[in-house]
Design an enzyme around this catalytic site. Structure first.
Site, PDB file in Angstrom:
ATOM      1  N   GLU A 466      -8.874  -9.254   0.090  1.00  0.00           N
ATOM      2  CA  GLU A 466     -10.174  -8.686   0.433  1.00  0.00           C
ATOM      3  C   GLU A 466     -11.174  -8.714  -0.727  1.00  0.00           C
ATOM      4  OE1 GLU A 466      -8.540  -5.708   3.949  1.00  0.00           O
ATOM      5  OE2 GLU A 466      -9.002  -4.879   1.980  1.00  0.00           O
ATOM      6  N   GLN A 533      -4.328  -8.880  -3.063  1.00  0.00           N
ATOM      7  CA  GLN A 533      -2.960  -8.821  -2.574  1.00  0.00           C
ATOM      8  C   GLN A 533      -2.531 -10.200  -2.103  1.00  0.00           C
ATOM      9  OE1 GLN A 533      -3.029  -6.062   0.721  1.00  0.00           O
ATOM     10  NE2 GLN A 533      -4.760  -7.072   1.660  1.00  0.00           N
ATOM     11  N   GLU A 610      -0.249   3.917  -2.593  1.00  0.00           N
ATOM     12  CA  GLU A 610      -0.659   2.559  -2.241  1.00  0.00           C
ATOM     13  C   GLU A 610      -0.614   1.609  -3.429  1.00  0.00           C
ATOM     14  OE1 GLU A 610      -4.310   0.204   0.023  1.00  0.00           O
ATOM     15  OE2 GLU A 610      -4.555   2.315  -0.538  1.00  0.00           O
TER      16      GLU A 610
END
Length: 674
Positions: A466, A533, A610
Site C-alpha cells: 500500500e 508488506q 500489527e
C-alpha cells in the site's frame, strides 16, 4: 466432556491440590508482576469481546461484533463499544480493594477453557480469585466467577455497576426486582442509543449466588451501584458470580427485554451448568488443533493465535473477522482482505463452520458489491476494501485504498473456490458461490485494459504493497485476477454453465512483469523502493504463479529486506516461511517464522500487535499468517482441486514433530516429523 480442574481453581484459589501434566502448561499464559508492562488479552465468543485488565476486577471495554455507528456526524462507520455490565468492585472493612493494597497478584489465561483468571491477597485479610469468560454457549453474555477466603474476621462489600461509553446518548439505568417462579432476582439494566445512527443497545447484569443463599442486593441511586455486604469469619470461604448480557437492535428487535431474558436464563441455569456448556463447546473447537513437539514457546504462541481466531467468529453467524477481531475498535471493526487471504485459510482447514460463516458474509453482500461496480463504471461485482454491515465501501475518504485497492474482489472469489475444493459441495457452488464468482469474473473483464500486443493490463490500483498508489500492473493484483478468472471458468464447467470466451482470453493475457534478471517486478514503475508488506511474494504462495523453487528464492531474496522494518505488518514473513519450508531450507524458514510474530508480541501474555512498533493488539491477521506458517509451511498442507494434500516440507532443527489434527470435513490428522 472431559473432566478437568481449571487453571482458575488450581492457580487462583489453591483449594484443590493436583499435579498437572506438562501438557496443561502449554494451554496457559501467565503474569505475576502487576507493575510490569501490560497489554490485556481479550476474551470473546464471536458475539462480544471482553477486555480484562490487571487492576482488581477491571474490564476495560466490551466490543460488539458488527454493530456499527459512525466516528462522527458525517464520519465513516465504526464498530461500537457495548454498554459494559461487567464492572465490579470490592471493599474490605470499608477500604477499597485496589492495586495499592494487594499482594501475590497472578493472572492466567487458560486457552483450553477460554477463561481469564486472577488471584491476589487484599489488605492481608482475604485471598481473592476470579475468572472472566465470554460464554461460548451464550454469544451475547459473559460471566465473572469469584471466590473469597477470609484470613481473619472481615466485613466484605461487593458492588456492581455499568459503564455507558461516550458514543451513546439518551442513557437510562434502573434496578429491577422481580420473581420468576420461586426465584427472586435483582438486576441492573441499562439502555442507550448510539450518537449518530441510532443503534439501540441494552445491557443487564445480576449476581448469582449458590443455591440456598439469601443475599438481597441493595441499590444506590447516586452511584448507580448494586451491592451486597457479608461478614466472614476467619477461614470462611464464599463464592458468587456476576453475569451480564449486552444486546443490540442489530441482532434483536427488542434488545432491552432480550438482555434481561438472557440474565434470567443464566440465573436459572447456575454457574456450574453455564460453565459446563461453555467448556463443552470449547472442547469441540479444540478437536482441531496444532501440536508442536520440541518448542514450547512456539506451541503457546501458535495455540494462542488459534484461540483468538476461534474466539472472534462462530458458526452460523454469517459474520467474518476484522483485523483486530473483538479486541478493540481498531480499523473500525471493518472487514478487509485480511479475512479472506490471512484468516480464512486456517479456519477453512480447521473449522468448516467458521469458514462458511466468513464466506457467507461476502455472499450475503453481493448485491452491494454489484452496486459499487456500477457506481464506478464497471460490470459484475466490485467488493469494498473496507466493509461494514451494509457491505458498502467504508474506507475513510482520505485513503486511496477505498477507490483503488481492487484485489480484494479477486481474493474473495479465490476463497470461494478453495471452500468448494475442500468441501466438494456442488449444491453450494451452484447456488451460492458461482453467482459471486461469475460477477467477479465479469468485473475483471470490464476492469482490464487491452494493450497493443494483445496482452491485458490492470491500471491505476493500490496493490498489497500500500505504499505504491495508483500503479499499473501490480503483481499481486494481476495474479489474483488471473486466478479468479481461471477458477470462475472451472466453476462454470462444474455447474454446467457457459464459459464466456472473454474470461479465458483475459485470464491468459493479463501481464506479470519481470526485471531483466527474472525477478518479478512489483509494478510497472517499481525500482527497489521500500514496501509496506509482501506483494510479489504472494505469487509464490498462496497463488502458485511462481512455481519453481529457484524463481521463488530469487523473488524472496530480492524483496525480503525491502519490507518496512518499523511499520510492516506481521504476516508478510509467514509467506516467506511457507515457501522456504517447502523448499527444504529449514534454517531460513525458521528465521522467517520467528520474524512473523516474535517482534510483535506484547507482555505479559504475548498478544500480537500489527507491527514491531505498534501497540494495537490483538492482530488477528497476524494470527492467520502465523498459523499458515505452521499448517501450510512446516506441515506442508495445501488445498488442491481434489482436497487437502500434504506437500514435502521440513521442520526447524529443534522441532521434533508437528501434528495438525481435525483437518477438513473428515477431521483428519496430518503429521510432519524430523
Amino acid at each position: 466432556m472431559k473432566a478437568r480442574i481449571s487453571c482458575f481453581f488450581l492457580l487462583v484459589f489453591f483449594f484443590v491440590q493436583m499435579v498437572k501434566g506438562e501438557d496443561d502448561t502449554l494451554w496457559q499464559l501467565h503474569a505475576s508482576d502487576i507493575n510490569a508492562p501490560y497489554v490485556g488479552a481479550p476474551m470473546a465468543n464471536g458475539g462480544i469481546g471482553i477486555l480484562p485488565w490487571k487492576e482488581p476486577f477491571s474490564v476495560r471495554q466490551v466490543i460488539l461484533n458488527h454493530v456499527f455507528d459512525t466516528d462522527g456526524p458525517q464520519g465513516v462507520s465504526r464498530v461500537l463499544k457495548g454498554i459494559n455490565p461487567f464492572l465490579m468492585s470490592m471493599d474490605v472493612d470499608g477500604k477499597e480493594v485496589n492495586t495499592e493494597c494487594i499482594t501475590n497478584w497472578k493472572q492466567c489465561v487458560d486457552m483450553k477453557e477460554a477463561t481469564h483468571n486472577s488471584s491476589f491477597r487484599a489488605a492481608g485479610k482475604i485471598d481473592v480469585g476470579y475468572s472472566i469468560c465470554a460464554l461460548r454457549n451464550m454469544p451475547y453474555a459473559g460471566l465473572i466467577r469469584v471466590e473469597v477466603k477470609a484470613l481473619s474476621d472481615v466485613s466484605l462489600k461487593v458492588a456492581a455497576r455499568m459503564d455507558i461509553p461516550q458514543e451513546y446518548s439518551q442513557p437510562t439505568q434502573r434496578f429491577r426486582k422481580m420473581r420468576a417462579d420461586d426465584t427472586q432476582m435483582y438486576m441492573l439494566q441499562s439502555y442507550a442509543v448510539s450518537a449518530h445512527r441510532q443503534q439501540k443497545v441494552s445491557a443487564s447484569s445480576a449476581f448469582i449466588f449458590n443455591k440456598g443463599a439469601t443475599q438481597e442486593p441493595l441499590y444506590d441511586e447516586v452511584t448507580k451501584e448494586m451491592s451486597f455486604v457479608l461478614n466472614l469469619k476467619k477461614g470462611e470461604q464464599i463464592s458468587f458470580a456476576l453475569v451480564g448480557s449486552v444486546c443490540s437492535a442489530r441482532d434483536f428487535s427488542d434488545p432491552y427485554n432480550e438482555a434481561e431474558r438472557q440474565v434470567i436464563y443464566a440465573i436459572h441455569e447456575g454457574t456450574t451448568s453455564l460453565m459446563a456448556a461453555h467448556c463443552s463447546l470449547w472442547n469441540e473447537l479444540w478437536e482441531s488443533d496444532i501440536l508442536i513437539e520440541g518448542d514450547d514457546e512456539a506451541q503457546r504462541a501458535v495455540r494462542f493465535a488459534l484461540f483468538n481466531l476461534y474466539s472472534s467468529c462462530r458458526e452460523g453467524s454469517g459474520l467474518s473477522i476484522s483485523p483486530m477481531g473483538l479486541s478493540s475498535q481498531g480499523y473500525n471493526g471493518h472487514i478487509f482482505w485480511d479475512s479472506e487471504l490471512w484468516m480464512f485459510p486456517p479456519m477453512l482447514l480447521l473449522n468448516k463452520g467458521i469458514a462458511e460463516s466468513m464466506i457467507d458474509y461476502r455472499i450475503d453482500r453481493l448485491m452491494a458489491a454489484r452496486k459499487k461496480a456500477m457506481a464506478y463504471g464497471f460490470k459484475g461485482a466490485m467488493f469494498p476494501w473496507e466493509s461494514d454491515d451494509y457491505g458498502e465501501e467504508s474506507t475513510p475518504t482520505f485513503a486511496l485504498t477505498g477507490p483503488l485497492e481492487h484485489h480484494i474482489t479477486a481474493d474473495i472469489s479465490i476463497a470461494c473456490w478453495n471452500y468448494y475444493c475442500l468441501t466438494r459441495d456442488g449444491q453450494w457452488l451452484r447456488t451460492k458461490a458461482f453467482p459471486l464468482m461469475k460477477a467477479v469474473a465479469d468485473f475483471w473483464v470490464s476492469r482490464v485494459t487491452r494493450n497493443d500486443d494483445g496482452s491485458y493490463s490492470i491500471c491505476n490500483v493500490v496493490g498489497a504493497d500500500e505504499y505504491a498508489n495508483g500503479v499499473d500492473d501490480n503483481a499481486f493484483t494481476n495474479g489474483a485476477a488471473i486466478r479468479a478468472l481461471e477458477y470462475a471458468c472451472e466453476a462454470a464447467r462444474i455447474c454446467n454453465e457457459p464459459v464466456p470466451e472473454i474470461w479465458e482470453e483475459v485470464g491468459k493475457g493479463i501481464r506479470i512483469l519481470r526485471f531483466k534478471d527474472g525477478v518479478t517486478r512489483e509494478h510497472a514503475t517499481y525500482n527497489g523502493e521500500m514496501i509496506k508488506q509482501a506483494d510479489v511474494n504472494l505469487l509464490g504462495y498462496p497463488l502458485y504463479f511462481v512455481g519453481d523453487a529457484e524463481s521463488q528464492k530469487k523473488d524472496m531474496e530480492y524483496y525480503v529486506d525491502k519490507i518496512d522494518p518499523q511499520n510492516g505488518p506481521a504476516m508478510s514473513y509467514s509467506v516467506f516461511c511457507v515457501q522456504y519450508a517447502r523448499m527444504g531450507d529449514a534454517k531460513r524458514a525458521y528465521e522467517m517464522f520467528c520474524r512473523c510474530y516474535q517482534p510483535n508480541l506484547r507482555a505479559p501474555f504475548g498478544v500480537l500487535a500489527e507491527t514491531p512498533t505498534s501497540d494495537n493488539p490483538y492482530f488477528m491477521t497476524g494470527a492467520g499468517g502465523l498459523l499458515q506458517a505452521v499448517i501450510n509451511g512446516f506441515c506442508g498442507l495445501q488445498i488442491m482441486d481434489g482436497g487437502v494434500e500434504q506437500l514435502s516440507s521440513v521442520l526447524p532443527a529443534h522441532w521434533k514433530k508437528v501434528t495438525v489434527k481435525g483437518v477438513g470435513p473428515e477431521k483428519k490428522m496430518y503429521v510432519r516429523e524430523r
